[in-house]
Design a protein around this motif. Sequence first.
Motif, mmCIF file in Angstrom:
data_model
loop_
_atom_site.group_PDB
_atom_site.id
_atom_site.type_symbol
_atom_site.label_atom_id
_atom_site.label_comp_id
_atom_site.label_asym_id
_atom_site.label_seq_id
_atom_site.Cartn_x
_atom_site.Cartn_y
_atom_site.Cartn_z
ATOM 1 N N SER A 14 -22.994 10.943 68.844
ATOM 2 C CA SER A 14 -22.844 10.349 67.512
ATOM 3 C C SER A 14 -21.680 10.977 66.755
ATOM 4 O O SER A 14 -20.990 10.282 65.998
ATOM 5 C CB SER A 14 -24.153 10.428 66.725
ATOM 6 N N ASN A 15 -21.417 12.275 66.965
ATOM 7 C CA ASN A 15 -20.230 12.897 66.358
ATOM 8 C C ASN A 15 -18.959 12.177 66.799
ATOM 9 O O ASN A 15 -18.086 11.872 65.989
ATOM 10 C CB ASN A 15 -20.111 14.371 66.750
ATOM 11 N N ARG A 19 -16.271 10.185 64.542
ATOM 12 C CA ARG A 19 -14.843 10.550 64.542
ATOM 13 C C ARG A 19 -13.939 9.357 64.822
ATOM 14 O O ARG A 19 -12.877 9.227 64.221
ATOM 15 C CB ARG A 19 -14.572 11.635 65.591
ATOM 16 N N ASN A 20 -14.356 8.496 65.766
ATOM 17 C CA ASN A 20 -13.484 7.361 66.110
ATOM 18 C C ASN A 20 -13.810 6.095 65.316
ATOM 19 O O ASN A 20 -13.273 5.035 65.593
ATOM 20 C CB ASN A 20 -13.455 7.106 67.621
ATOM 21 N N GLY A 21 -14.705 6.220 64.331
ATOM 22 C CA GLY A 21 -14.982 5.116 63.418
ATOM 23 C C GLY A 21 -15.813 3.987 63.991
ATOM 24 O O GLY A 21 -15.821 2.888 63.444
ATOM 25 N N LYS A 22 -16.552 4.237 65.068
ATOM 26 C CA LYS A 22 -17.291 3.162 65.724
ATOM 27 C C LYS A 22 -18.777 3.108 65.405
ATOM 28 O O LYS A 22 -19.425 2.105 65.650
ATOM 29 C CB LYS A 22 -17.124 3.275 67.242
#
Length: 96
Positions: A14-15, A19-22
Motif C-alpha cells: 500500500s505504501n 507513492r505512485n498515486g494508484k
Amino acid sequence: MRMLFKASMDTERSNELIRNGKIEGLLKAHLEKIRPEAAYFGVEGGKRTCYLVLDVQESSDLPKLAEPFFMELGAEVQYTPVMNIEELRKGLAQLG
C-alpha cells in the motif's frame, strides 16, 4: 446476507501504491463495482484497514469481493455476518 468485510492492507504494497498515486483509483474502482452500503477506512493492528458493509446475495459472490484486495493490496481479508437493528429484532422475536 449483510456482511462486514474487513481488509487489512499490506503496508509495503500500500505504501508503493500511495507513492505512485494508484491506491485511490484502485479503491474507487473496486467500490464502484461492489457498491457497499457503507465504507470506512482506518488503522487496525498497525495496518491500513478498509471496513465495508455489504449485502452478499450468494456465497459465490465472495471471491469477486475479496480477490482484488488479495491481489492488488496484499490484504488480509475477513467476512463477518452482521445485522441491523431491524434484523436483530426480527431474529429475537423468533425465539418465542
